[in-house]
Design an enzyme around this catalytic site. Structure first.
Site, PDB file in Angstrom:
ATOM      1  N   ASP A 151       0.827  -1.212   0.000  1.00 61.43           N
ATOM      2  CA  ASP A 151       0.000   0.000   0.000  1.00 61.43           C
ATOM      3  C   ASP A 151       0.867   1.270   0.000  1.00 61.43           C
ATOM      4  O   ASP A 151       2.100   1.193   0.014  1.00 61.43           O
ATOM      5  CB  ASP A 151      -0.920  -0.066   1.241  1.00 61.43           C
ATOM      6  CG  ASP A 151      -2.291   0.532   0.982  1.00 61.43           C
ATOM      7  OD1 ASP A 151      -2.418   1.366   0.066  1.00 61.43           O
ATOM      8  OD2 ASP A 151      -3.234   0.186   1.719  1.00 61.43           O
ATOM      9  N   ASP A 206      -9.970   3.584  -3.519  1.00 65.54           N
ATOM     10  CA  ASP A 206     -10.667   2.379  -3.061  1.00 65.54           C
ATOM     11  C   ASP A 206     -12.100   2.280  -3.587  1.00 65.54           C
ATOM     12  O   ASP A 206     -12.829   3.276  -3.624  1.00 65.54           O
ATOM     13  CB  ASP A 206     -10.766   2.381  -1.529  1.00 65.54           C
ATOM     14  CG  ASP A 206      -9.411   2.186  -0.885  1.00 65.54           C
ATOM     15  OD1 ASP A 206      -8.393   2.183  -1.593  1.00 65.54           O
ATOM     16  OD2 ASP A 206      -9.388   2.029   0.347  1.00 65.54           O
TER      17      ASP A 206
HETATM   18  C1  GLA Z   1      -5.947   1.358   1.468  1.00 64.27           C
HETATM   19  C2  GLA Z   1      -6.085   0.337   0.342  1.00 64.27           C
HETATM   20  C3  GLA Z   1      -7.237  -0.601   0.664  1.00 64.27           C
HETATM   21  C4  GLA Z   1      -6.988  -1.308   1.985  1.00 64.27           C
HETATM   22  C5  GLA Z   1      -6.783  -0.272   3.090  1.00 64.27           C
HETATM   23  C6  GLA Z   1      -6.327  -0.911   4.383  1.00 64.27           C
HETATM   24  O1  GLA Z   1      -7.036   2.206   1.531  1.00 64.27           O
HETATM   25  O2  GLA Z   1      -6.278   0.974  -0.884  1.00 64.27           O
HETATM   26  O3  GLA Z   1      -7.402  -1.558  -0.380  1.00 64.27           O
HETATM   27  O4  GLA Z   1      -5.850  -2.128   1.867  1.00 64.27           O
HETATM   28  O5  GLA Z   1      -5.786   0.691   2.720  1.00 64.27           O
HETATM   29  O6  GLA Z   1      -6.051   0.018   5.365  1.00 64.27           O
END
Ligand code: GLA
Length: 396
Positions: A151, A206
């Protein structure tokens, strides 16, 4: 003599640097990876019991047979580092340790994925891998991890390409082939540099559990994500995939039509398919949808070509995807809240792609041959629904 000496030293330096640099492990994701990830459904509320039960469910409910393979634990499995800097799993939630969980998943004939972050902390404030890249990669390798989702929170002024390349090199050095899933939300156009770095890269912020919406921190609904894939399809292909994020199918908000459309379009994009629901307790309809063989085959087609938006008539869009063996997939999607009447001549459309001949037309959701390209596609497409067709050439 001095010049020769200098040239020799320069060559030596190049050699040493080239040895220090790593490379990506190839042939790990020739088809878009399929599996399950804990985040969409469970967030931080994960533990080893859930992960084991999910692995059992995937093995026994037909998902494994349909091609789902990876069990990925997302954020919140880690709690700190020991005095030597080794990453530690939360002992309350993972009392048996990650290594034994990996063994459990492997014993089910599945693969195991883990999560970390290129910055100093993960998005939920757990320790990131910044400064510990090689040590963390060695730990994952020791645990026999198969996949790393990496990430991009708390990255400060880090350069994205350099940060992901560093983890790629760390994995290579650790010596265990692992899929590297780049998750920097499309911020630094990973499709332009990700091919030699990772095996898939998130293209957007997301996904959130809705069909047509955005939220104030950048979360996107299904339609909003689809709209970001009109220009970047060409960057995706075997071994290096655009990743429009995990599925929201079975999470209780999307209607059956919207779920069909979601899966269809992910398949049209040759997207990685990570189920994001509680597969231990899902309805028969959700399971049937997630394991629709004909749709999954379009996703997993070996050419790995991402679809092109061929036509947009207001809220009706037609997407086109070439498949292997001179076959093609078409998706008609209805973005609106109203039904749309369709009367479309596919023959003329495919001619525009320099595709000639007569094709059998099959509706892959109805599992029915519905005619040939000699006839128009006629019907009423309900609100937020999809018609997904596979065209197979008819040899006379
Ligand atoms: C980010 C990622 C998500 C998830 C969250 C976890 O937002 O894009 O897919 O992994 O972190 O905290």
């Amino acid at each position: 003599m001095k010049t020769i000496m200098r040239m020799f030293l320069a060559l030596l330096l190049c050699f040493v640097l080239s040895q220090a640099n790593g490379q990506k492990f190839e042939n790990l994701a020739e088809r878009p990876p399929m599996g399950w990830n804990s985040w969409n459904k469970f967030g931080c509320e994960i533990n080893e019991k859930i992960i084991k039960e999910v692995a059992d469910a995937m093995t026994s409910n037909g998902m494994k047979a349909a091609g789902y393979e990876y069990i990925v634990i997302d954020d919140c499995w880690q709690i700190g580092r020991d005095s030597l800097g080794n990453i530690l799993a939360d002992p309350d939630r993972f009392p048996s340790g990650i290594s034994s969980l990996v063994d459990y998943v492997h014993a089910n004939g599945l693969k195991f994925g883990i999560y970390s972050d290129a910055g100093t902390a993960t998005c939920q404030g757990r320790p990131g891998s910044r400064g510990y890249e090689f040590q963390d990669a060695r730990t994952y390798a020791k645990w026999n991890v198969d996949y790393l989702k990496y990430d991009w929170c708390f990255h400060g002024k880090q350069n994205a390409e350099a940060s992901y390349t560093l983890m790629r090199d760390a994995i290579y050095k650790a010596g265990r082939p692992m899929v590297l899933s780049i998750c920097e939300w499309g911020t630094n156009k990973p499709w332009e540099w990700g091919k030699n770095v990772g095996h898939l890269w998130r293209t957007t912020e997301d996904i959130i559990n809705c069909f047509d919406c955005k939220n104030n921190w950048g979360g996107l609904g299904v339609l909003q994500i689809i709209d970001l894939h009109t220009e970047i399809g060409e960057y995706s292909g075997p071994g290096h995939w655009n990743d429009p994020d995990m599925l929201e199918i079975g999470n209780g908000v999307l209607t059956p039509a919207e779920e069909r459309l979601h899966l269809s379009m992910w398949a049209m994009f040759s997207a990685p398919l990570m189920a994001g629901n509680d597969i231990r307790n899902m309805s028969a309809e959700t399971l049937k949808l997630l394991t629709n063989k004909e749709v999954l085959e379009i996703d997993q087609d070996k050419l790995g070509i991402s679809a092109t938006r061929w036509m947009k008539y207001g809220d009706l869009e037609i997407w086109f995807k070439p498949l292997s063996d001179n076959n093609y997939a078409f998706c008609f999607i209805n973005r609106s809240n109203q039904p749309i009447t369709i009367n479309h001549d596919l023959k003329t459309t495919i001619k525009k792609f320099k595709v000639d001949g007569n094709y059998k037309v099959r509706d892959v959701w109805k599992h029915k041959d519905v005619g040939t390209t000699k006839e128009n596609v006629v019907g009423v497409l309900p609100a937020h629904d999809v018609i997904m067709l596979k065209l197979t050439q008819i040899f006379l």
